[in-house]
Design a protein around this motif. Structure first.
Motif, PDB file in Angstrom:
ATOM      1  N   GLU A 110       0.552  48.619   5.898  1.00 57.45           N
ATOM      2  CA  GLU A 110       0.707  47.624   4.738  1.00 57.45           C
ATOM      3  C   GLU A 110       0.652  46.513   5.484  1.00 57.45           C
ATOM      4  O   GLU A 110       0.332  45.587   3.844  1.00 57.45           O
ATOM      5  N   TRP A 111       1.014  45.936   6.011  1.00 52.29           N
ATOM      6  CA  TRP A 111       1.446  44.798   6.375  1.00 52.29           C
ATOM      7  C   TRP A 111      -0.458  43.989   6.612  1.00 52.29           C
ATOM      8  O   TRP A 111      -0.896  42.910   5.949  1.00 52.29           O
ATOM      9  N   ILE A 112      -0.618  44.478   6.993  1.00 55.13           N
ATOM     10  CA  ILE A 112      -2.695  43.897   6.721  1.00 55.13           C
ATOM     11  C   ILE A 112      -2.969  44.005   5.360  1.00 55.13           C
ATOM     12  O   ILE A 112      -3.702  43.137   5.059  1.00 55.13           O
ATOM     13  N   LEU A 113      -3.108  44.979   4.751  1.00 54.41           N
ATOM     14  CA  LEU A 113      -3.571  45.094   3.839  1.00 54.41           C
ATOM     15  C   LEU A 113      -2.918  44.045   2.164  1.00 54.41           C
ATOM     16  O   LEU A 113      -3.676  43.469   2.167  1.00 54.41           O
ATOM     17  N   ALA A 114      -1.570  43.902   2.947  1.00 50.13           N
ATOM     18  CA  ALA A 114      -1.116  42.907   2.328  1.00 50.13           C
ATOM     19  C   ALA A 114      -1.044  41.668   2.519  1.00 50.13           C
ATOM     20  O   ALA A 114      -1.839  40.302   1.434  1.00 50.13           O
ATOM     21  N   ASP A 115      -1.141  41.177   3.418  1.00 47.20           N
ATOM     22  CA  ASP A 115      -1.433  39.966   4.243  1.00 47.20           C
ATOM     23  C   ASP A 115      -3.139  39.515   4.109  1.00 47.20           C
ATOM     24  O   ASP A 115      -3.611  37.912   3.556  1.00 47.20           O
ATOM     25  N   SER A 116      -4.354  40.653   4.216  1.00 49.14           N
ATOM     26  CA  SER A 116      -5.310  40.062   3.753  1.00 49.14           C
ATOM     27  C   SER A 116      -5.639  40.429   2.559  1.00 49.14           C
ATOM     28  O   SER A 116      -6.895  39.942   2.116  1.00 49.14           O
ATOM     29  N   HIS A 133      -3.027  56.768   1.191  1.00 52.12           N
ATOM     30  CA  HIS A 133      -2.093  56.966  -0.204  1.00 52.12           C
ATOM     31  C   HIS A 133      -1.075  56.285   0.081  1.00 52.12           C
ATOM     32  O   HIS A 133       0.057  56.580  -0.961  1.00 52.12           O
ATOM     33  N   ALA A 134      -0.319  57.170   0.996  1.00 51.57           N
ATOM     34  CA  ALA A 134       0.857  57.848   1.541  1.00 51.57           C
ATOM     35  C   ALA A 134       1.741  55.654   1.107  1.00 51.57           C
ATOM     36  O   ALA A 134       3.005  55.259   0.624  1.00 51.57           O
ATOM     37  N   VAL A 135       1.071  55.378   2.041  1.00 52.39           N
ATOM     38  CA  VAL A 135       1.367  53.533   2.575  1.00 52.39           C
ATOM     39  C   VAL A 135       1.198  53.432   1.167  1.00 52.39           C
ATOM     40  O   VAL A 135       2.232  52.368   0.882  1.00 52.39           O
ATOM     41  N   VAL A 136      -0.093  53.076   0.537  1.00 52.33           N
ATOM     42  CA  VAL A 136       0.462  52.321  -1.040  1.00 52.33           C
ATOM     43  C   VAL A 136       1.309  52.808  -2.233  1.00 52.33           C
ATOM     44  O   VAL A 136       1.611  52.228  -2.768  1.00 52.33           O
ATOM     45  N   ASN A 137       1.734  54.188  -2.495  1.00 54.90           N
ATOM     46  CA  ASN A 137       2.746  54.285  -3.202  1.00 54.90           C
ATOM     47  C   ASN A 137       4.474  54.403  -2.730  1.00 54.90           C
ATOM     48  O   ASN A 137       4.599  54.218  -3.876  1.00 54.90           O
ATOM     49  N   ARG A 138       3.971  53.814  -1.593  1.00 51.16           N
ATOM     50  CA  ARG A 138       5.535  53.405  -1.643  1.00 51.16           C
ATOM     51  C   ARG A 138       5.358  51.984  -1.379  1.00 51.16           C
ATOM     52  O   ARG A 138       6.788  51.976  -1.135  1.00 51.16           O
ATOM     53  N   SER A 139       4.517  50.933  -1.004  1.00 52.37           N
ATOM     54  CA  SER A 139       4.971  49.742  -0.910  1.00 52.37           C
ATOM     55  C   SER A 139       5.352  49.130  -2.381  1.00 52.37           C
ATOM     56  O   SER A 139       4.952  49.208  -3.666  1.00 52.37           O
ATOM     57  N   THR A 140       5.865  48.105  -2.337  1.00 53.77           N
ATOM     58  CA  THR A 140       6.421  47.049  -3.029  1.00 53.77           C
ATOM     59  C   THR A 140       5.284  45.615  -2.519  1.00 53.77           C
ATOM     60  O   THR A 140       5.561  44.824  -3.459  1.00 53.77           O
ATOM     61  N   ALA A 141       5.064  45.790  -1.649  1.00 54.72           N
ATOM     62  CA  ALA A 141       4.303  44.571  -1.013  1.00 54.72           C
ATOM     63  C   ALA A 141       3.290  44.531  -0.993  1.00 54.72           C
ATOM     64  O   ALA A 141       2.578  42.959  -1.656  1.00 54.72           O
ATOM     65  N   GLY A 143       1.612  44.951  -4.382  1.00 51.49           N
ATOM     66  CA  GLY A 143       1.831  45.063  -5.960  1.00 51.49           C
ATOM     67  C   GLY A 143       1.245  45.794  -6.954  1.00 51.49           C
ATOM     68  O   GLY A 143       1.225  46.510  -6.719  1.00 51.49           O
ATOM     69  N   ASP A 144       0.344  45.327  -7.782  1.00 51.94           N
ATOM     70  CA  ASP A 144       0.023  46.305  -8.700  1.00 51.94           C
ATOM     71  C   ASP A 144      -1.333  46.954  -9.102  1.00 51.94           C
ATOM     72  O   ASP A 144      -1.620  47.345  -9.755  1.00 51.94           O
ATOM     73  N   ASP A 145      -2.457  45.523  -7.882  1.00 54.50           N
ATOM     74  CA  ASP A 145      -3.325  46.142  -7.733  1.00 54.50           C
ATOM     75  C   ASP A 145      -3.556  46.985  -8.159  1.00 54.50           C
ATOM     76  O   ASP A 145      -3.445  47.701  -6.671  1.00 54.50           O
ATOM     77  N   PRO A 146      -4.514  48.132  -7.679  1.00 57.48           N
ATOM     78  CA  PRO A 146      -5.055  49.773  -7.856  1.00 57.48           C
ATOM     79  C   PRO A 146      -5.603  49.776  -5.676  1.00 57.48           C
ATOM     80  O   PRO A 146      -6.886  47.757  -5.730  1.00 57.48           O
ATOM     81  N   VAL A 147      -5.616  50.101  -5.029  1.00 58.68           N
ATOM     82  CA  VAL A 147      -6.577  49.819  -3.756  1.00 58.68           C
ATOM     83  C   VAL A 147      -7.707  51.469  -3.555  1.00 58.68           C
ATOM     84  O   VAL A 147      -6.947  52.845  -3.526  1.00 58.68           O
ATOM     85  N   ALA A 148      -8.463  51.434  -3.822  1.00 57.32           N
ATOM     86  CA  ALA A 148      -9.864  51.785  -4.059  1.00 57.32           C
ATOM     87  C   ALA A 148      -9.485  52.603  -2.541  1.00 57.32           C
ATOM     88  O   ALA A 148     -10.145  51.591  -1.077  1.00 57.32           O
TER      89      ALA A 148
END
Length: 610
Positions: A110-116, A133-141, A143-148
């Motif tokens: 989550e940190w690496i996806l958010a920071d990068s 998928h689990a990281v993205v679904n629970r993350s508040t960091a 944002g709303d942009d979809p992750v492919a």
């Protein structure tokens, strides 16, 4: 303050990038074998032309999916041919690769996806896809942009490599070229997050220039490894580590056949079938090979023979090394005869462990013990120890076949200057030094002085420019009596014993130096078999007088390296193995000292109970 430099050997066009290396290689030798892809039927050769075609198709698919120049794309996987394919496809499409270690936790991902800012993630398989998928679904960091999320497989449900490539068929070559050529040497090629022995990982911005200039210069610097006909190597280090990525680019540039092994567990089997001519490894591999060879000899009743062969290899290498420094006459006639005899009887078996064709090995990531270094040199598997960090695109110094001093990490790479500051800190300037930490100006301000990167390592330069690393500034222990103690040499010596998996020397602010020792489960099983002792669990072994005595002998040997004030007075066992999975080692197998001490405070305190 001392400095050593090596002049740049090869320039690079500032308007090029890493993908130009692939285009040049393909133009020069389209049918040359760049990769050997491991399949269920063995190693499948992949030519430069085939690789370029696959990279191009996948890059067009990324562009069709909306990837713009400079967009970050994450990769979460073990080392594999598909990792390399995706890496070059990202670059070909103008993107920036963001590696994530396949052992990373959900919070780290989550940190690496958010920071990068990466919103595209290539994953090894369905299990990793579910994790992201689990990281993205629970993350508040995030944002709303979809992750492919794309699986790095060719079959099964989309999206996968095949489906992404398929959507790119309508992208014209001119559009691909526009995005491919958008980056130049000064632009970011990859954001590589430090594996982190302490704190939250920092994103290191590695430029195209870092990769390109290191590759172009290290090849003529190490011609014995990299310019030989038929050169081939097997990559088992995680490609999330910048050293593995740098070597990968070097191999492509030189036209060296590269194979991938997914990890240390299957490495020995892969070595026997792939048969590399040189190998990049970490000290733990050499430690395991040495211990395994000793165990095999012991179980066949040849322990004394192995001990004699080992001592001869070490003595022979030491004599040769001293002579190269002008400190002796080399091996005498008796040592030469003993070495020649063992070179027929035993050393070929050691070389066969590495596949039988290895001319040189390169060791990095952490210090290699003198015993192991000399043993493998003497046994005909020369180890060229090097040094570098994520922030230096890994290699900034290395021993070469023609300029080597065992116990040092070599001389600066071409285009690199090493400075040792007044306080002993190693500073680096040159072609491999990164652009800076991603979105972290405070860290950038602290990381540089007078244009040099501050490594945090302590070292010494000799008169010929060879660098010796003596420890980490932050790891230096100061006892209650005011004695400064570098833990690394003691820990390296302890790890030479087959029973010892890891060792952590403690004693900062304490009345004496102590050590935490974790036993090696495989080494313990071998020791029990050799000594005709019933199998012991780690817990039982910690209480066993015979095991304690064996480890005490290792402590006694380590203490011979230091003064009485620096010696280990007591040790205590940790009844769990320290590993990447436990969070106590980085993926490159470096010790996370703070994590160990923080997780076992009661064991530390027990050392100092009166």
């Amino acid at each position: 303050m001392r400095e050593a430099s090596t002049d740049l050997l090869v320039e690079a066009d500032p308007n090029t990038n890493v993908t130009d290396l692939l285009l040049e290689r393909c133009a020069k030798d389209p049918f040359g074998i760049l990769y050997a892809h491991k399949t269920t039927n063995g190693w499948l050769n992949v030519s430069a032309a085939r690789f370029l075609a696959d990279v191009t198709a996948l890059a067009k698919g990324l562009i069709a999916g909306g990837l713009n120049p400079g967009d970050p794309v994450a990769v979460l996987s073990r080392s594999s041919f598909e990792w390399t394919l995706v890496d070059f496809a990202i670059w070909m499409a103008g993107g920036v690769t963001v590696p994530i270690y396949e052992t990373s936790s959900a919070s780290q991902i989550e940190w690496i996806l958010a920071d990068s800012g990466a919103r595209r993630v290539f994953v090894e398989d369905i299990a990793k896809a579910d994790l992201v998928h689990a990281v993205v679904n629970r993350s508040t960091a995030l944002g709303d942009d979809p992750v492919a999320i794309v699986r790095m497989e060719h079959d099964g449900d989309a999206p996968n490599l095949t489906s992404v490539s398929a959507v790119g068929v309508g992208i014209m070559d001119a559009e691909l070229e526009r995005q491919r050529s958008a980056a130049n040497l000064a632009d970011i090629a990859s954001i590589v997050y430090t594996s982190g022995t302490t704190g939250k990982p920092k994103g290191c911005e590695i430029t195209h220039g870092n990769f390109v200039l290191v590759a172009r210069n290290v090849i003529p610097f190490l011609p014995e490894l990299l310019m030989q006909q038929g050169a081939r190597t097997l990559m088992f280090l995680p490609l999330a580590h910048v050293l593995a990525r740098a070597v990968q680019v070097v191999c492509l540039t030189a036209g060296i056949t590269l194979g991938h092994s997914s990890g240390a567990s299957g490495l020995m089997a892969d070595l026997s079938t792939f048969k590399p001519t040189f190998l990049l490894a970490v000290p733990r591999i050499f430690e395991k090979v040495y211990a395994g060879a000793g165990h095999k000899a012991a179980m066949s009743g040849k322990s004394a023979l192995f001990s004699a062969a080992s001592a001869t290899a070490v003595d022979y290498s030491t004599a040769v090394d001293r002579a190269s420094r002008g400190q002796g006459q080399g091996a005498g006639w008796l040592l030469e005869m003993k070495h020649r005899a063992f070179n027929k009887l035993l050393y070929p078996k050691v070389r066969e462990i590495f596949g039988g064709n290895v001319g040189y090995t390169v060791s990095g990531a952490s210090p290699l013990s003198l015993r192991d270094n000399h043993f493998f040199h003497g046994a005909g598997v020369p180890v060229l120890e090097g040094y570098g960090l994520t922030e230096t695109t890994a290699p900034c110094t290395v021993n070469t076949p023609s300029m080597s001093r065992i116990g040092t990490v070599g001389i600066p790479l071409p285009g690199t200057t090493i400075r040792v500051a007044h306080d002993g800190e190693v500073l680096v300037k040159g072609i491999g030094v990164f652009k800076g930490y991603h979105r972290n100006e405070a860290a950038n301000e602290a990381a540089f002085v007078d244009g040099f990167f501050r490594t945090g390592d302590l070292g010494e330069l000799d008169d010929d420019g060879f660098l010796t690393i003596t420890g980490r500034k932050k790891d230096l222990l100061v006892t209650a009596g005011g004695k400064n103690v570098a833990p690394a040499p003691l820990e390296e010596k302890l790890r030479e014993h087959p029973l010892v998996g890891q060792a952590v020397v403690v004693g900062d602010g304490r009345p004496f130096i102590g050590a935490l020792v974790s036993l090696d489960a495989e080494g313990l099983a071998d020791w029990c078999a050799e000594n005709k002792v019933d199998a012991l669990s780690l817990e039982d072994a910690a209480r066993d007088d015979r095991v304690n005595a064996a480890v005490q002998s290792a402590v006694d040997e380590a203490n011979k390296l230091v003064s009485a004030a620096e010696s280990i007075k007591k040790f205590a066992f940790l009844t769990a193995e320290l590993s990447v999975e436990s969070g106590h080692l980085t993926p490159s197998l470096k010790l996370k000292r703070a994590a160990v001490v923080g997780d076992f405070p009661s064991v530390v305190e027990k050392l100092y109970e009166k």
